[in-house]
Design a protein around this motif. Sequence first.
Motif, mmCIF file in Angstrom:
data_model
loop_
_atom_site.group_PDB
_atom_site.id
_atom_site.type_symbol
_atom_site.label_atom_id
_atom_site.label_comp_id
_atom_site.label_asym_id
_atom_site.label_seq_id
_atom_site.Cartn_x
_atom_site.Cartn_y
_atom_site.Cartn_z
ATOM 1 N N PRO A 85 -47.967 -8.142 -27.556
ATOM 2 C CA PRO A 85 -47.606 -8.958 -26.401
ATOM 3 C C PRO A 85 -48.777 -9.140 -25.437
ATOM 4 O O PRO A 85 -49.715 -8.340 -25.408
ATOM 5 C CB PRO A 85 -46.489 -8.144 -25.736
ATOM 6 N N ARG A 86 -48.701 -10.173 -24.665
ATOM 7 C CA ARG A 86 -49.676 -10.412 -23.603
ATOM 8 C C ARG A 86 -49.465 -9.344 -22.539
ATOM 9 O O ARG A 86 -48.333 -9.042 -22.168
ATOM 10 C CB ARG A 86 -49.453 -11.801 -23.026
ATOM 11 N N SER A 87 -50.546 -8.788 -22.023
ATOM 12 C CA SER A 87 -50.390 -7.684 -21.071
ATOM 13 C C SER A 87 -51.223 -7.827 -19.805
ATOM 14 O O SER A 87 -51.247 -6.921 -18.981
ATOM 15 C CB SER A 87 -50.740 -6.355 -21.756
ATOM 16 N N SER A 88 -51.900 -8.961 -19.633
ATOM 17 C CA SER A 88 -52.640 -9.153 -18.385
ATOM 18 C C SER A 88 -52.403 -10.561 -17.854
ATOM 19 O O SER A 88 -52.251 -11.518 -18.624
ATOM 20 C CB SER A 88 -54.136 -8.880 -18.586
ATOM 21 N N PHE A 89 -52.376 -10.647 -16.546
ATOM 22 C CA PHE A 89 -52.074 -11.891 -15.849
ATOM 23 C C PHE A 89 -52.929 -11.952 -14.587
ATOM 24 O O PHE A 89 -53.399 -10.922 -14.103
ATOM 25 C CB PHE A 89 -50.582 -11.945 -15.485
ATOM 26 N N SER A 90 -53.060 -13.132 -14.028
ATOM 27 C CA SER A 90 -53.836 -13.278 -12.789
ATOM 28 C C SER A 90 -53.048 -12.818 -11.571
ATOM 29 O O SER A 90 -53.610 -12.640 -10.505
ATOM 30 C CB SER A 90 -54.273 -14.733 -12.606
ATOM 31 N N GLY A 91 -51.755 -12.621 -11.744
ATOM 32 C CA GLY A 91 -50.905 -12.159 -10.648
ATOM 33 C C GLY A 91 -49.445 -12.343 -11.007
ATOM 34 O O GLY A 91 -49.108 -12.809 -12.107
ATOM 35 N N PRO A 92 -48.559 -11.991 -10.080
ATOM 36 C CA PRO A 92 -47.119 -12.091 -10.342
ATOM 37 C C PRO A 92 -46.646 -13.491 -10.720
ATOM 38 O O PRO A 92 -45.805 -13.636 -11.607
ATOM 39 C CB PRO A 92 -46.488 -11.633 -9.026
ATOM 40 N N LEU A 93 -47.207 -14.515 -10.089
ATOM 41 C CA LEU A 93 -46.759 -15.874 -10.402
ATOM 42 C C LEU A 93 -47.026 -16.213 -11.867
ATOM 43 O O LEU A 93 -46.134 -16.715 -12.562
ATOM 44 C CB LEU A 93 -47.437 -16.896 -9.482
ATOM 45 N N GLU A 94 -48.202 -15.927 -12.347
ATOM 46 C CA GLU A 94 -48.524 -16.219 -13.743
ATOM 47 C C GLU A 94 -47.636 -15.403 -14.691
ATOM 48 O O GLU A 94 -47.184 -15.905 -15.721
ATOM 49 C CB GLU A 94 -49.994 -15.940 -14.042
ATOM 50 N N ALA A 95 -47.356 -14.172 -14.337
ATOM 51 C CA ALA A 95 -46.483 -13.335 -15.170
ATOM 52 C C ALA A 95 -45.074 -13.932 -15.248
ATOM 53 O O ALA A 95 -44.467 -13.975 -16.323
ATOM 54 C CB ALA A 95 -46.431 -11.906 -14.627
ATOM 55 N N PHE A 96 -44.568 -14.423 -14.127
ATOM 56 C CA PHE A 96 -43.231 -15.011 -14.134
ATOM 57 C C PHE A 96 -43.224 -16.384 -14.805
ATOM 58 O O PHE A 96 -42.231 -16.759 -15.437
ATOM 59 C CB PHE A 96 -42.634 -15.052 -12.724
#
Length: 166
Positions: free
Chosen positions: A76-87
């Motif tokens: 799975p993907r496990s890194s994001f630029s922040g909460p918005l990108e994760a959601f």
Amino acid sequence: MIHQELQDALNSQINQELTAAYNYLAISAYFEEDNLDGFSAWMHLQHLEELSHAQRLQTYLLDRGGHLELEAIEKPRSSFSGPLEAFEFSLETEQENTKSINKLYEIALRLNDHATKSHLQWFLDEQVEEEKSVEEVIITLRRIGSDVAGLLYLNDKLGARKPESE
């Protein structure tokens, strides 16, 4: 005995649900590492829900005399630029689930498998709720922008979410 095409589609959906669960587990860890425990808890509940959806489909498949065929799940993907990108990624996951369930329902409809159509109705309704809940968080995150106080408020709010009884 369940039709082979429907068995294959149910197996595919089970794997789709397990993939979503795996993604949510990774997103939960991402938030935990960033000390956003409310976001993490929210995603962990999503993880558990997806597992229960897979189990519900598996039970149905086996009850109908089908054969369970699990596949490998991608990392799975496990890194994001922040909460918005994760959601936003979470919303994409839910939209893929919705498309997959709709295809499954269409197969059941074409094959006149009324029992499967009936069973899938719960999933169709659930997906509306799933997408809506993620979209609401996205809207809130966009309003918050870079406001740390707003982010921490939302973190607390998401952490207060309770598991739903199915």
